[in-house]
Design an enzyme around this catalytic site. Sequence first.
Site, PDB file in Angstrom:
ATOM      1  N   GLU A  94      -5.905  -7.480  -8.330  1.00  0.00           N
ATOM      2  CA  GLU A  94      -6.428  -8.687  -7.682  1.00  0.00           C
ATOM      3  C   GLU A  94      -7.535  -8.354  -6.684  1.00  0.00           C
ATOM      4  O   GLU A  94      -7.507  -7.303  -6.049  1.00  0.00           O
ATOM      5  CB  GLU A  94      -5.320  -9.370  -6.874  1.00  0.00           C
ATOM      6  CG  GLU A  94      -4.163  -9.865  -7.679  1.00  0.00           C
ATOM      7  CD  GLU A  94      -3.031 -10.373  -6.783  1.00  0.00           C
ATOM      8  OE1 GLU A  94      -2.051 -10.866  -7.323  1.00  0.00           O
ATOM      9  OE2 GLU A  94      -3.147 -10.258  -5.539  1.00  0.00           O
ATOM     10  N   LEU A 217       1.062  -2.364  11.630  1.00  0.00           N
ATOM     11  CA  LEU A 217       2.145  -1.925  12.522  1.00  0.00           C
ATOM     12  C   LEU A 217       3.397  -2.771  12.289  1.00  0.00           C
ATOM     13  O   LEU A 217       4.447  -2.255  11.975  1.00  0.00           O
ATOM     14  CB  LEU A 217       1.669  -2.056  13.977  1.00  0.00           C
ATOM     15  CG  LEU A 217       2.117  -0.971  14.933  1.00  0.00           C
ATOM     16  CD1 LEU A 217       1.794   0.406  14.392  1.00  0.00           C
ATOM     17  CD2 LEU A 217       1.436  -1.176  16.273  1.00  0.00           C
ATOM     18  N   CYS A 335      -1.439 -10.607  -0.762  1.00  0.00           N
ATOM     19  CA  CYS A 335      -1.510  -9.467  -1.663  1.00  0.00           C
ATOM     20  C   CYS A 335      -0.375  -9.462  -2.700  1.00  0.00           C
ATOM     21  O   CYS A 335       0.788  -9.490  -2.361  1.00  0.00           O
ATOM     22  CB  CYS A 335      -1.459  -8.229  -0.783  1.00  0.00           C
ATOM     23  SG  CYS A 335      -1.085  -6.715  -1.554  1.00  0.00           S
TER      24      CYS A 335
HETATM   25  S1  SF4 Z   1       0.528  -2.851  -0.604  1.00  0.00           S
HETATM   26 FE1  SF4 Z   1       2.315  -3.902   0.220  1.00  0.00          FE
HETATM   27  S2  SF4 Z   1       4.037  -2.469  -0.078  1.00  0.00           S
HETATM   28 FE2  SF4 Z   1       2.122  -1.303  -0.241  1.00  0.00          FE
HETATM   29  S3  SF4 Z   1       1.754  -0.515   1.832  1.00  0.00           S
HETATM   30 FE3  SF4 Z   1       0.589  -2.443   1.621  1.00  0.00          FE
HETATM   31  S4  SF4 Z   1       1.981  -3.994   2.440  1.00  0.00           S
HETATM   32 FE4  SF4 Z   1       3.255  -2.174   2.018  1.00  0.00          FE
END
Ligand code: SF4
Length: 344
Positions: A94, A217, A335
Site C-alpha cells: 500500500e 514510542l 497502515c
Molecule cells: S508496520 Fe506495524 S507491526 Fe510493523 S513495526 Fe510498524 S506498527 Fe509495528
Amino acid sequence: MIVQKKDIKNFTLNELQEDIKNSGVEKYRATQLFDLLYKKGIEDFREMLSLPAPFRDLLQENYYISKIDLANLAKSKDQTEKYLFKLEDENLIESVLIFSDERVTECISTQIGCKYNCLFCESGKKGFIRNLTVGEILNQVLFVKKKMKSNPNNIVFMGIGEPLDNYDNVVKAICILNSKNAFNIGARKITLSTCGIIPAIKRLQERNWQIELSVSLHAPENKLRSYLMPVNNLYPLPDLIEACRNYADKTNRQITFEYILIKGVNDSLIYADELAKLIGRFNSKVNLITFNPAPDSLLQAPAASQVKSFKNKLIAKGIPTTIRISKGDDISAACGQLKSLHLK
Ligand code: SF4
C-alpha cells in the site's frame, strides 16, 4: 547461457556506473540513464533513443525495468488516496497520498508484512513475507509521480513494514530519491519512521543525513511498551532513548516521537508526565496520533478532549507537541487496513 536480468532500479548511481563500466560503457551514461528513468519516466530501453544503440542493446540483454500494477484505488472524502499495488510476484503493498495546504505527502511501504506485530497495527498481524527491493520502493513514488506529473512534496517511510529492518534497500532508495540526477527530493522532505531498531539507528547516525527521523514510542514505560510493541523486548525503552539521544546529538536533528493514543491503554495524563520526563532533555518533539480502529479491532480511540488534554500536559512541560490530523478514516487509510479488506 541464460542471463539473469537485473532490475535497473535496484542500482544507485554509483553502483550503476560501476556495473556498466564492467561492460566497457563510460560512467556518464549511467547519469543519462537515471535521467531517462526517473525524470522522464521512460519504461522501455528501446524508447531511450538518446542513448547509443549498442548501449540500448546491452541494457536490453542484461537488465529489465520493474513496474507495479494498481490493484485498487480508494479515495476519501478528505481527498486522501490509498493505492493498493500488485507486485510482479502478486504480493500486495500500500501507499497513501495525503493532500494538505497544497502539499502532497506520499506514505510508502518497505516490506511485505512486518515481523514486529504491534498490538494496534494491521500490517503486523499477517506476519512477514519479504523485504521490498529498491525498485519496488521507488516504483510507488514513480507511479504517483507519473499520475501527478510531479514529485510528491514529502515522502514518509511509514507504510507497511519496518524500514530499518530493510536497511540496505531503504538507504539506497533514499539515495535515489534524494539524488539530483533522479527524483531530487530534499533530504528534509524525507521522513523515516522506525519502531526502534537500535543497531540500525546507530548505522543511520553514521551517515549524518538531514532526513527526518521519527520513532514510534507509544508508551513512556518499559512494560507497557512491550505490551503494545513486542519489539521492545529486543530493544528496551531505556536503550532506545539513549540511542535517540546520541542520534540527535550527532546529527543535530530533532527527533519526532510518535505516540498513538489508545483509549484506556496509554492515554492517561500520568503517561504524559512520564513521557515528558523521558524525552525532555534533548532535541525532540511529540506527534500525537488518535488511534484509528480497524473494523474488527477491540482497541478504541480516545475522546478528542482526552487527546487535547494529553497534548496540553506535554506542552506545559515544555515538549513541542502536535496532533496529527487524521486523514482517510473512511477508506481504512491506516497502515495495512486496505490490504486486509482487499484480502477478505
Ligand atoms: S508496520 Fe506495524 S507491526 Fe510493523 S513495526 Fe510498524 S506498527 Fe509495528
